[in-house]
Structure formats: structure tokens, C-alpha cells
Write a protein that holds these residues in place. Sequence first.
Motif, mmCIF file in Angstrom:
data_model
loop_
_atom_site.group_PDB
_atom_site.id
_atom_site.type_symbol
_atom_site.label_atom_id
_atom_site.label_comp_id
_atom_site.label_asym_id
_atom_site.label_seq_id
_atom_site.Cartn_x
_atom_site.Cartn_y
_atom_site.Cartn_z
ATOM 1 N N VAL A 59 -11.540 -32.460 -30.779
ATOM 2 C CA VAL A 59 -11.492 -33.723 -29.575
ATOM 3 C C VAL A 59 -10.691 -35.080 -30.297
ATOM 4 O O VAL A 59 -10.439 -35.639 -30.113
ATOM 5 C CB VAL A 59 -12.533 -33.939 -28.517
ATOM 6 N N LEU A 71 -3.294 -37.280 -26.386
ATOM 7 C CA LEU A 71 -2.855 -38.515 -24.879
ATOM 8 C C LEU A 71 -1.671 -39.705 -25.003
ATOM 9 O O LEU A 71 -0.490 -39.593 -23.827
ATOM 10 C CB LEU A 71 -3.907 -39.423 -25.453
ATOM 11 N N ARG A 114 -0.708 -43.019 -17.786
ATOM 12 C CA ARG A 114 -1.695 -43.433 -18.562
ATOM 13 C C ARG A 114 -3.133 -42.159 -17.865
ATOM 14 O O ARG A 114 -3.590 -42.053 -18.906
ATOM 15 C CB ARG A 114 -1.800 -44.891 -18.563
ATOM 16 N N GLU A 165 -4.376 -39.103 -19.475
ATOM 17 C CA GLU A 165 -5.651 -39.079 -20.084
ATOM 18 C C GLU A 165 -6.324 -37.225 -18.800
ATOM 19 O O GLU A 165 -7.430 -36.558 -19.524
ATOM 20 C CB GLU A 165 -6.793 -40.014 -19.930
ATOM 21 N N GLN A 221 -7.559 -34.594 -21.101
ATOM 22 C CA GLN A 221 -8.972 -33.583 -21.069
ATOM 23 C C GLN A 221 -9.427 -32.766 -20.064
ATOM 24 O O GLN A 221 -9.681 -30.986 -21.008
ATOM 25 C CB GLN A 221 -9.740 -34.734 -20.041
ATOM 26 N N VAL A 228 -10.913 -29.515 -22.361
ATOM 27 C CA VAL A 228 -12.187 -27.874 -21.247
ATOM 28 C C VAL A 228 -10.699 -26.423 -21.831
ATOM 29 O O VAL A 228 -11.753 -25.529 -21.829
ATOM 30 C CB VAL A 228 -12.190 -28.125 -20.046
ATOM 31 N N PRO A 252 -7.621 -43.690 -25.846
ATOM 32 C CA PRO A 252 -8.220 -42.841 -24.952
ATOM 33 C C PRO A 252 -9.481 -43.736 -24.798
ATOM 34 O O PRO A 252 -10.076 -44.629 -24.845
ATOM 35 C CB PRO A 252 -8.672 -41.823 -25.778
ATOM 36 N N SER A 253 -9.777 -43.507 -23.078
ATOM 37 C CA SER A 253 -10.891 -44.044 -23.125
ATOM 38 C C SER A 253 -11.909 -43.749 -23.547
ATOM 39 O O SER A 253 -11.818 -43.245 -24.000
ATOM 40 C CB SER A 253 -11.070 -44.174 -21.006
ATOM 41 N N ASN A 272 -14.567 -43.400 -22.749
ATOM 42 C CA ASN A 272 -15.612 -42.490 -22.591
ATOM 43 C C ASN A 272 -14.835 -40.617 -22.318
ATOM 44 O O ASN A 272 -15.262 -40.142 -21.723
ATOM 45 C CB ASN A 272 -16.452 -42.494 -20.709
ATOM 46 N N PHE A 273 -14.015 -40.716 -23.195
ATOM 47 C CA PHE A 273 -13.208 -39.896 -23.250
ATOM 48 C C PHE A 273 -14.102 -38.118 -23.288
ATOM 49 O O PHE A 273 -13.868 -37.130 -22.669
ATOM 50 C CB PHE A 273 -12.077 -40.356 -24.428
ATOM 51 N N ASN A 274 -14.602 -38.527 -24.115
ATOM 52 C CA ASN A 274 -14.973 -37.122 -25.195
ATOM 53 C C ASN A 274 -16.630 -36.792 -23.999
ATOM 54 O O ASN A 274 -16.863 -35.666 -23.705
ATOM 55 C CB ASN A 274 -16.049 -37.590 -26.131
ATOM 56 N N ASN A 294 -16.373 -37.487 -20.804
ATOM 57 C CA ASN A 294 -16.032 -36.836 -19.933
ATOM 58 C C ASN A 294 -15.322 -35.307 -19.807
ATOM 59 O O ASN A 294 -15.394 -34.679 -18.735
ATOM 60 C CB ASN A 294 -14.802 -37.401 -19.120
ATOM 61 N N VAL A 295 -14.747 -35.037 -20.581
ATOM 62 C CA VAL A 295 -14.738 -33.756 -21.817
ATOM 63 C C VAL A 295 -15.429 -32.505 -21.218
ATOM 64 O O VAL A 295 -16.197 -31.947 -20.319
ATOM 65 C CB VAL A 295 -14.560 -33.359 -23.355
ATOM 66 N N ARG A 296 -17.031 -33.582 -22.108
ATOM 67 C CA ARG A 296 -18.130 -32.420 -21.700
ATOM 68 C C ARG A 296 -18.312 -32.859 -20.416
ATOM 69 O O ARG A 296 -19.212 -31.468 -19.948
ATOM 70 C CB ARG A 296 -19.634 -33.158 -22.850
ATOM 71 N N GLN A 310 -16.906 -32.356 -17.927
ATOM 72 C CA GLN A 310 -16.406 -31.131 -16.742
ATOM 73 C C GLN A 310 -16.758 -29.780 -17.572
ATOM 74 O O GLN A 310 -16.164 -29.528 -16.979
ATOM 75 C CB GLN A 310 -13.804 -31.231 -17.210
ATOM 76 N N LEU A 311 -16.651 -29.718 -18.834
ATOM 77 C CA LEU A 311 -17.439 -28.800 -19.160
ATOM 78 C C LEU A 311 -18.269 -27.820 -18.762
ATOM 79 O O LEU A 311 -19.041 -27.034 -18.407
ATOM 80 C CB LEU A 311 -17.603 -28.381 -20.845
ATOM 81 N N GLU A 361 -17.300 -27.103 -15.054
ATOM 82 C CA GLU A 361 -16.918 -25.706 -15.104
ATOM 83 C C GLU A 361 -18.119 -24.267 -15.174
ATOM 84 O O GLU A 361 -17.792 -22.889 -14.951
ATOM 85 C CB GLU A 361 -16.028 -25.525 -16.509
ATOM 86 N N ARG A 362 -18.557 -24.444 -16.568
ATOM 87 C CA ARG A 362 -20.567 -23.914 -16.367
ATOM 88 C C ARG A 362 -20.963 -23.217 -15.380
ATOM 89 O O ARG A 362 -20.898 -22.713 -14.997
ATOM 90 C CB ARG A 362 -21.104 -24.826 -17.801
#
Lengths: 209, 241
Positions: free
Chosen positions: A36, A44, A54, A58, A62, A66, B58-59, B61-63, B65-67, B69-70, B73-74
Amino acid sequence: MDPDSLKERARLRSLTDEELMLEVQRGSNVSFDILVDRYKVRLLNYLFRLIGDRDEAEEIAQEAFVKAFIHSGKYKTIAKFSTWLYTIATNLVRNRIRAKSRAPQFLHLWDRGKDGSTESKPIDLVDPGKEPDEEINDLELSMIINQAIQRIPAKYRMSFVLREINQLSYEEIAAVTGLKLGTVRSRINRARNYFRKIVEPLLERGIDF
Amino acid sequence: MKCRRAKQLVFDFLDGTLAESDRVNLEKHLNECSTCETFTSQMARSLDLVHRAPLEAPSENFNWNVRLQLARERNAFHDAIAAQKEVFKSWNMHFALSAVATFALILASGYLLWTSGIILKPDVPAEVTYQRPATTIQNLASVPNETSTDESTTRYRGDLPDMQWPVSSGESGFLGRPGYRGAINEEVPPLSTIIMGPDSLVPFIMKSYYMQFRVRSLQQQVEQLQSYLRECESGTSSVKP
């Protein structure tokens, strides 16, 4: 963080994308974190230049990560990770465009020109208001480029962004978009022509970019 | 060189894939053709512009946010699995119930068809009636002991004298047994008759219960009589005949 996990992290950082994906398949979340980190900027920027929003870019980036994690089991090392990731993101964008085209649109009425199209017109919305030879800042440059790219017909925009923003090879672009190599080449060249025509007035004015 | 071809080569040149021989030809053409020269310089400048596009960061808290969302999803996945299990459970229940209901329906319809004579028409003359031989003391007394060696006349204790299935009249009989004279186009009797009538299952069960009881009581009687006879023979009986 204990020294062991730091060492492990350093070891993982030295791996290639494909090796990291194998680690992810074995259940290493840290490896995915590293991926990541490696790709978030590229992804991005690809999505931002492609759709011009933007925040939405983003969001899609993300979502693409995922999806990549959820379907990491399906990833085969014969494909490059970057190509695979770009393909996921591209499909997400396509789905969104399809969903949007189904939804009723109102805002476009204001954007349309006399012939009903918003694309490939010379740039005139953003006038930096600068005198010739005056420097413009990054934000202004970014906005100009963004507007210009958004005026390239959607059909050609994807290949153009992958080529000029993300510097992917023609073969990689063909793999991501699912187009033939010749089609990719001609689409990129057409998009370049459109882009040139769009930014020409600004270049003529001699603004120092 | 034509301008069209030259423009094609310009793109190859910008991509860095132009062959040396083509490069010489292109340069020659650009020196001669001002349109193509302008085109090339404009193209180079505009592409240079897009190459210098500043990168969006990227912002922070990008990583994260990915976590997040994961994790969502889980959870959604686990919820979906749980919901699926629930559905399966209730489906199993429905399946069992419907299987039982279907079985009962098949049984009932089969029974109806049978009793109404549609699927089986027994070929038994209605006139045949069976006479039950009289059960007398003499008959019972002729039953020899277990010790008898004569095979043909051997009867064992507990054996009943010859008895026939009790048939009251030509109209009765279960499942098309003696007495039935139905026809294929016979009218189906009313439901009450089917359930409680002489041909139905309920009197049959009652009859069979009664028969069991009857047989058992007869057995007991026979045993008592046999033991009494034995006592008489040995002269140990306290009861005088």
C-alpha cells in the motif's frame, strides 16, 4: 516495536512486489501494508488525473487496495503486481462511470457548449491571471493540467494518463485496459493531440510553467 | 516524407523508440516543414507540461482507512456466512417438514386409491366364506404332549386349533381381502366411511388388537386345560372333573 519485527519489516521492504504478494497470500498483513505504501501515491495520482476528483480518487484507490487484499489468493505471479492493481482500479472506475451514466444527470447542462460537448475545447476556464513569463505555482499547474486532461475524450483519457502520468509501457497499458497494443498506441497519440490543442493557448501566451 | 508519417515519427521520438534512420529523415523533414516543426515543439512542450504535473499526496490516514475497510469487509463476510448458516438451518427444518408432509400425502392418496379399488381390483370370489371350526374341549383334549414322536400329528403346546380369519359377511374385509366386490368405476365412499367404515384402517387396527387379545386369552385357556388334563392323568388334581 521490538527489534525482531523491525528486522522482519526491513527484510520485507527489500522484497519485490510479487514476492510481497506471495507473503500476503501466506497471511502477512505487514507485507500488504508495504505494498500500500509503495503504490498509494501512484494509484491515487492515476485515479485523480483520470476522474478529476481528488476525494473520489482516494476513495477508489482505497477500495482497489481492499479488493486487491480480498482477492490476493487469485493473484498469480506471472502478472506484474502493478498491472494487476491498476486493472482493479480501472475496473472500479469503469463501474462507477457506468453507474453514473445510468443515474439521471443534471449538472452537465451548465457545462455543455453549443454542440453539447464539453471535451477537447481550448482551455479557458482557469485563467491564472498571470502576466507572461510569470511563474505559476504547483496548485495552479495541477489545476490546469487536471482541467486539460478532463477535456480529453474519455475513450482516450485512460491510456493517456497511464502513459504520461504513470509512465507505464504500452504493453502494460494494453494489459490494464484490455486493448490491443495498436489500439493503445493510437489512442495515446490521439489523446496527446487533444491535449496539445487544449493547452496550446496557454503555451502561446508564454506563461512559464 | 509526408507530414502524416512525420507526425507518427514524432510520437515515436517522444517515446524514445525512434530508429536511427528514421530520426535522420524526421530531422530533415522538420527542417523543411514549418507546420511539422511547430507541431513537434508544441507536442514536446505540452507533454513536458503534463510530465511536470505535481503529485497528489494521499491523506495521512490512507493506510488506516484501507485497514478499516478491510475489517468492515471481514465482518460483513462473517455476518453473511452466519446468515447463510441460519438460512440453511431453517431450510433444513422446512425440508424435513415438507418431506414428512409429502410422505403422509403419498400414503393417504395411496390408501384412498387402494380402498376405492382404482389401483387394485382383487380377484377373489365374494362367496367364499370361512367357517370357524368349533373349539371344544374334545378338540383341545386331543392335542398331544410335546413328547409325542408322531411327526404328522405333532402339535406343540401353544399351537392353536385350526382357526380361520373371522369374516363376518361378504361386505367386510380389509384391503380387498375376501368379501370385497368393488369395481374400478365404483363410487368413492364418503370420507367418514373411508376413515371409520368397515374397510378402513381404524376398524382394522381395532380388529387386530381384539384378535391379539382373543388369541392370548385362548392360549391361556388351552394351557390351563392342558395342565388340568395332565394333573387328571397323574391323579394329582385336587379338582374333580
